[in-house]
Design an enzyme around this catalytic site. Structure first.
Site, mmCIF file in Angstrom:
data_model
loop_
_atom_site.group_PDB
_atom_site.id
_atom_site.type_symbol
_atom_site.label_atom_id
_atom_site.label_comp_id
_atom_site.label_asym_id
_atom_site.label_seq_id
_atom_site.Cartn_x
_atom_site.Cartn_y
_atom_site.Cartn_z
ATOM 1 N N ASP A 147 -13.810 -7.546 -13.747
ATOM 2 C CA ASP A 147 -14.611 -7.779 -14.953
ATOM 3 C C ASP A 147 -13.928 -7.207 -16.190
ATOM 4 O O ASP A 147 -13.968 -7.807 -17.261
ATOM 5 C CB ASP A 147 -16.004 -7.166 -14.807
ATOM 6 N N ASN A 159 -0.658 -3.277 -10.565
ATOM 7 C CA ASN A 159 -0.811 -3.190 -9.119
ATOM 8 C C ASN A 159 -2.092 -2.382 -8.880
ATOM 9 O O ASN A 159 -2.081 -1.152 -9.010
ATOM 10 C CB ASN A 159 0.387 -2.486 -8.479
ATOM 11 N N ARG A 214 -6.322 -7.332 3.509
ATOM 12 C CA ARG A 214 -5.392 -7.335 2.371
ATOM 13 C C ARG A 214 -5.068 -8.764 1.903
ATOM 14 O O ARG A 214 -4.377 -8.961 0.909
ATOM 15 C CB ARG A 214 -4.083 -6.629 2.732
ATOM 16 N N PRO A 241 -4.687 3.325 -7.020
ATOM 17 C CA PRO A 241 -4.737 4.458 -6.089
ATOM 18 C C PRO A 241 -3.592 4.509 -5.087
ATOM 19 O O PRO A 241 -3.178 3.482 -4.541
ATOM 20 C CB PRO A 241 -6.077 4.272 -5.361
ATOM 21 N N ASN A 242 -3.123 5.709 -4.885
ATOM 22 C CA ASN A 242 -2.107 6.073 -3.897
ATOM 23 C C ASN A 242 -0.683 5.695 -4.293
ATOM 24 O O ASN A 242 0.265 6.109 -3.632
ATOM 25 C CB ASN A 242 -2.443 5.495 -2.512
ATOM 26 N N GLU A 282 -0.437 -9.687 -11.572
ATOM 27 C CA GLU A 282 -0.770 -8.765 -10.474
ATOM 28 C C GLU A 282 0.467 -8.611 -9.581
ATOM 29 O O GLU A 282 1.097 -9.611 -9.235
ATOM 30 C CB GLU A 282 -1.932 -9.397 -9.691
ATOM 31 N N ARG A 302 0.036 -8.578 6.473
ATOM 32 C CA ARG A 302 -0.570 -7.307 6.897
ATOM 33 C C ARG A 302 -2.020 -7.545 7.352
ATOM 34 O O ARG A 302 -2.389 -8.653 7.709
ATOM 35 C CB ARG A 302 -0.451 -6.293 5.756
ATOM 36 N N HIS A 352 2.124 -6.807 -6.012
ATOM 37 C CA HIS A 352 2.017 -6.028 -4.783
ATOM 38 C C HIS A 352 3.408 -5.834 -4.203
ATOM 39 O O HIS A 352 4.157 -6.804 -4.045
ATOM 40 C CB HIS A 352 1.102 -6.722 -3.762
ATOM 41 N N ILE A 353 3.718 -4.611 -3.903
ATOM 42 C CA ILE A 353 5.047 -4.266 -3.390
ATOM 43 C C ILE A 353 5.248 -4.888 -2.007
ATOM 44 O O ILE A 353 6.286 -5.478 -1.713
ATOM 45 C CB ILE A 353 5.185 -2.727 -3.317
ATOM 46 N N ALA A 395 -5.510 -0.696 -3.406
ATOM 47 C CA ALA A 395 -6.575 -1.226 -2.545
ATOM 48 C C ALA A 395 -7.768 -1.752 -3.343
ATOM 49 O O ALA A 395 -8.569 -2.541 -2.818
ATOM 50 C CB ALA A 395 -7.029 -0.156 -1.551
ATOM 51 N N ARG A 420 5.971 8.705 1.168
ATOM 52 C CA ARG A 420 5.403 8.353 2.467
ATOM 53 C C ARG A 420 5.638 6.859 2.700
ATOM 54 O O ARG A 420 5.827 6.105 1.763
ATOM 55 C CB ARG A 420 3.879 8.613 2.499
ATOM 56 N N TYR A 477 6.716 0.544 1.697
ATOM 57 C CA TYR A 477 6.697 0.568 0.228
ATOM 58 C C TYR A 477 8.033 0.937 -0.412
ATOM 59 O O TYR A 477 8.116 1.039 -1.642
ATOM 60 C CB TYR A 477 5.598 1.519 -0.257
#
Ligand code: CA2
Length: 149
Positions: free
Chosen positions: A87, A74, A111, A10-11, A98, A107, A100-101, A77, A18, A23
């Site tokens: 799962d 990624n 997170r 998401p996002n 995995e 943070r 994460h930018i 959230a 933005r 990011y």
């Protein structure tokens, strides 16, 4: 020849539009174009999917079973609370890295914890969008090593 599924949660479709201080300024399309070039160099293939919906991400993970050799994800959230995505990854048992930018550890407290990482090969955090490339290279190397044993 490795086949990798790159999944973004998401996002992440808002990348480059933005919050560039957190990011970066690259769009998701810019990043995927770069990853496709890396996969060409590695003689592999890449499929990408981004969704803002948990169930769609789970369906994509299920569909990867028997089709792809590994996953770079990624989860956005969902990283911090989606036992359903965890799962799904545990079910298909594809090697997953995995990404994460941002450096999630510098943070907000929420997170700092990933419910996903226990079912992954490893995590790359805080290296900006380059993290996707390092994840892809590491995953392809791992898959090819496993094949040659
Ligand atoms: O650092 C990462 O890659 C995250 O997975 C990004 C997630 C966040 O919830 C995780 O804690 C860490 C949020 C993605 C939001 O993406 C945006 C991108 C550009 C503009 C706005 C949001």
């Amino acid at each position: 020849m490795a086949s990798i599924l790159v999944l973004n949660g998401p996002n992440l479709n808002m990348l480059g539009r933005r919050e560039p201080a957190i990011y970066g300024s690259e769009t998701l399309d810019d990043i995927i174009t770069r990853l496709v070039a890396v996969m060409d160099e590695l003689n592999g293939t890449l499929e990408h999917m981004q969704s803002n919906h948990e169930g769609d991400l789970i369906d994509a993970i299920h569909a990867a079973w028997g089709v792809h050799d590994g996953i770079v994800m990624n989860p956005g959230a969902f990283t911090h609370y989606s036992y359903a995505i965890r799962d799904a990854l545990a079910t298909v048992q594809l090697p997953t890295i995995e990404v994460h930018i941002s450096n999630v550890h510098t943070r907000e407290e929420f997170r700092h914890h990933s419910v996903i990482s226990p079912v992954t090969v490893g995590q790359i955090v805080g290296l900006g969008s380059d993290g996707y490339e390092w994840a892809l290279r590491a995953l392809v190397r791992r898959i090819e090593k496993a094949r040659n044993h």
